[in-house]
Each structure stands twice: as C-alpha cells, then as structure tokens.
Design a protein around this motif. Structure first.
Motif, PDB file in Angstrom:
ATOM      1  N   VAL A   9      38.544  48.134  41.991  1.00 26.04           N
ATOM      2  CA  VAL A   9      37.196  47.693  41.625  1.00 26.04           C
ATOM      3  C   VAL A   9      36.487  48.847  40.911  1.00 26.04           C
ATOM      4  N   ILE A  10      36.087  48.602  39.656  1.00 31.10           N
ATOM      5  CA  ILE A  10      35.425  49.653  38.882  1.00 31.10           C
ATOM      6  C   ILE A  10      33.976  49.315  38.570  1.00 31.10           C
ATOM      7  N   GLY A  11      33.544  48.117  38.935  1.00 27.43           N
ATOM      8  CA  GLY A  11      32.151  47.721  38.721  1.00 27.43           C
ATOM      9  C   GLY A  11      31.835  46.464  39.503  1.00 27.43           C
ATOM     10  N   ILE A  12      30.566  46.321  39.902  1.00 31.44           N
ATOM     11  CA  ILE A  12      30.142  45.152  40.674  1.00 31.44           C
ATOM     12  C   ILE A  12      28.849  44.610  40.076  1.00 31.44           C
ATOM     13  N   GLU A  13      28.784  43.284  39.950  1.00 33.07           N
ATOM     14  CA  GLU A  13      27.585  42.606  39.472  1.00 33.07           C
ATOM     15  C   GLU A  13      27.157  41.615  40.555  1.00 33.07           C
ATOM     16  N   GLU A  14      25.924  41.709  40.983  1.00 34.02           N
ATOM     17  CA  GLU A  14      25.436  40.874  42.087  1.00 34.02           C
ATOM     18  C   GLU A  14      25.142  39.433  41.682  1.00 34.02           C
ATOM     19  N   ASN A  15      24.657  39.190  40.470  1.00 39.06           N
ATOM     20  CA  ASN A  15      24.351  37.835  39.988  1.00 39.06           C
ATOM     21  C   ASN A  15      23.445  37.063  40.928  1.00 39.06           C
ATOM     22  N   SER A  16      22.435  37.702  41.501  1.00 40.03           N
ATOM     23  CA  SER A  16      21.569  37.071  42.495  1.00 40.03           C
ATOM     24  C   SER A  16      20.666  35.982  41.921  1.00 40.03           C
ATOM     25  N   GLU A  17      20.535  35.908  40.604  1.00 38.20           N
ATOM     26  CA  GLU A  17      19.668  34.895  40.018  1.00 38.20           C
ATOM     27  C   GLU A  17      20.269  33.490  40.131  1.00 38.20           C
ATOM     28  N   ARG A  18      21.542  33.391  40.418  1.00 32.83           N
ATOM     29  CA  ARG A  18      22.193  32.082  40.561  1.00 32.83           C
ATOM     30  C   ARG A  18      21.977  31.546  41.971  1.00 32.83           C
ATOM     31  N   ASN A  19      21.217  30.507  42.109  1.00 37.69           N
ATOM     32  CA  ASN A  19      20.992  29.803  43.371  1.00 37.69           C
ATOM     33  C   ASN A  19      20.514  30.695  44.510  1.00 37.69           C
ATOM     34  N   GLY A  20      20.111  31.921  44.251  1.00 34.63           N
ATOM     35  CA  GLY A  20      19.566  32.784  45.284  1.00 34.63           C
ATOM     36  C   GLY A  20      20.563  33.304  46.303  1.00 34.63           C
ATOM     37  N   ASN A  21      21.845  33.005  46.170  1.00 34.59           N
ATOM     38  CA  ASN A  21      22.843  33.470  47.131  1.00 34.59           C
ATOM     39  C   ASN A  21      23.808  34.404  46.420  1.00 34.59           C
ATOM     40  N   SER A  22      23.497  35.694  46.436  1.00 33.95           N
ATOM     41  CA  SER A  22      24.265  36.648  45.650  1.00 33.95           C
ATOM     42  C   SER A  22      25.701  36.806  46.123  1.00 33.95           C
ATOM     43  N   GLY A  33      45.881  48.631  36.171  1.00 27.83           N
ATOM     44  CA  GLY A  33      46.593  49.584  35.329  1.00 27.83           C
ATOM     45  C   GLY A  33      46.004  49.710  33.939  1.00 27.83           C
ATOM     46  N   GLY A  34      44.687  49.633  33.823  1.00 21.25           N
ATOM     47  CA  GLY A  34      44.022  49.761  32.535  1.00 21.25           C
ATOM     48  C   GLY A  34      43.595  48.442  31.920  1.00 21.25           C
ATOM     49  N   ILE A  35      44.137  47.333  32.388  1.00 22.73           N
ATOM     50  CA  ILE A  35      43.698  46.014  31.949  1.00 22.73           C
ATOM     51  C   ILE A  35      42.574  45.594  32.879  1.00 22.73           C
ATOM     52  N   ILE A  36      41.401  45.341  32.307  1.00 20.77           N
ATOM     53  CA  ILE A  36      40.221  45.065  33.120  1.00 20.77           C
ATOM     54  C   ILE A  36      39.880  43.583  33.041  1.00 20.77           C
ATOM     55  N   LYS A  37      39.699  42.984  34.218  1.00 15.76           N
ATOM     56  CA  LYS A  37      39.352  41.569  34.325  1.00 15.76           C
ATOM     57  C   LYS A  37      38.130  41.423  35.218  1.00 15.76           C
ATOM     58  N   GLU A  38      37.355  40.380  34.957  1.00 15.05           N
ATOM     59  CA  GLU A  38      36.236  40.062  35.838  1.00 15.05           C
ATOM     60  C   GLU A  38      36.739  39.063  36.875  1.00 15.05           C
ATOM     61  N   VAL A  39      36.506  39.373  38.155  1.00 12.39           N
ATOM     62  CA  VAL A  39      36.985  38.510  39.231  1.00 12.39           C
ATOM     63  C   VAL A  39      35.844  38.206  40.199  1.00 12.39           C
ATOM     64  N   SER A  40      35.992  37.116  40.931  1.00  9.25           N
ATOM     65  CA  SER A  40      35.027  36.758  41.962  1.00  9.25           C
ATOM     66  C   SER A  40      35.237  37.645  43.188  1.00  9.25           C
ATOM     67  N   LEU A  41      34.138  38.159  43.730  1.00 11.71           N
ATOM     68  CA  LEU A  41      34.183  38.965  44.951  1.00 11.71           C
ATOM     69  C   LEU A  41      33.596  38.202  46.139  1.00 11.71           C
ATOM     70  N   ALA A  42      33.498  36.881  46.043  1.00  9.88           N
ATOM     71  CA  ALA A  42      32.884  36.059  47.085  1.00  9.88           C
ATOM     72  C   ALA A  42      33.596  36.213  48.429  1.00  9.88           C
ATOM     73  N   TYR A  43      34.909  36.409  48.417  1.00 13.39           N
ATOM     74  CA  TYR A  43      35.677  36.495  49.668  1.00 13.39           C
ATOM     75  C   TYR A  43      35.709  37.909  50.249  1.00 13.39           C
ATOM     76  N   VAL A  44      35.201  38.889  49.518  1.00 14.08           N
ATOM     77  CA  VAL A  44      35.199  40.280  49.993  1.00 14.08           C
ATOM     78  C   VAL A  44      33.793  40.871  49.824  1.00 14.08           C
ATOM     79  N   VAL A  57      44.495  34.373  41.021  1.00 21.12           N
ATOM     80  CA  VAL A  57      43.803  33.402  40.168  1.00 21.12           C
ATOM     81  C   VAL A  57      42.297  33.659  40.044  1.00 21.12           C
ATOM     82  N   GLY A  58      41.933  34.920  39.847  1.00 23.38           N
ATOM     83  CA  GLY A  58      40.557  35.268  39.581  1.00 23.38           C
ATOM     84  C   GLY A  58      39.691  35.510  40.800  1.00 23.38           C
ATOM     85  N   PHE A  59      40.265  35.482  41.988  1.00 22.36           N
ATOM     86  CA  PHE A  59      39.521  35.729  43.213  1.00 22.36           C
ATOM     87  C   PHE A  59      40.111  36.913  43.959  1.00 22.36           C
ATOM     88  N   ALA A  60      39.261  37.870  44.336  1.00 24.67           N
ATOM     89  CA  ALA A  60      39.696  38.954  45.211  1.00 24.67           C
ATOM     90  C   ALA A  60      39.781  38.365  46.616  1.00 24.67           C
TER      91      ALA A  60
END
Length: 81
Positions: A9-22, A33-44, A57-60
């Motif tokens: 994990v190299i960055g985190i975005e809270e996105n609290s403006e969506r439905n109030g549940n960040s 390994g240098g390839i950076i993807k945006e993934v959901s952190l809802a489970y962690v 599949v896009g979920f940590a």
C-alpha cells in the motif's frame, strides 16, 4: 484457478463524500513490483501505508506480514510470464 497476490500500500484515499461511510468506499494505491493499481480497502479498514495486502479482483482481502509478502514476491519473480 484464482490467484491473489501481495502488494504494498503506497497511498490511501478515504472517499468519505460517498454516502457518508468512508470505510466502504476507502481505496488505496497498491504497488505490485512497480505496477500500481487502485484497489478497494473496504475489507481491511486498519491497513496503513507501507503495509502489504493480499489482493484479488480489485479487493484487498487481508493484511500480510512483510516477510511473508517478500517471500511470495521473490518466489513469483522466478517465473517468466
């Protein structure tokens, strides 16, 4: 066959403006390994920048010990895809 791989994990975005549940909309930039993807952190919800997570599949799905993640990445790097 499904494959979940560790990434750092190299960055985190809270996105609290969506439905109030960040925690449900929290995303992160994860490096594989240098390839950076945006993934959901809802489970962690407790993950921090610099920690490793297992991603499928896009979920940590879980936080992984640093040594275990490095061992897995070393093993995967032995293969030429």
């Amino acid at each position: 066959m499904c494959l979940a791989v560790p990434g750092k994990v190299i960055g985190i975005e809270e996105n609290s403006e969506r439905n109030g549940n960040s925690s449900l909309w929290r995303t992160g930039k994860v490096s594989f390994g240098g390839i950076i993807k945006e993934v959901s952190l809802a489970y962690v919800p407790d993950v921090k920048i610099g920690e490793y997570v297992i991603v499928h599949v896009g979920f940590a799905l879980s936080i992984v010990d640093h040594e275990e993640a490095e061992e897995t990445l070393t093993y995967l790097n032995q293969f030429q895809f």
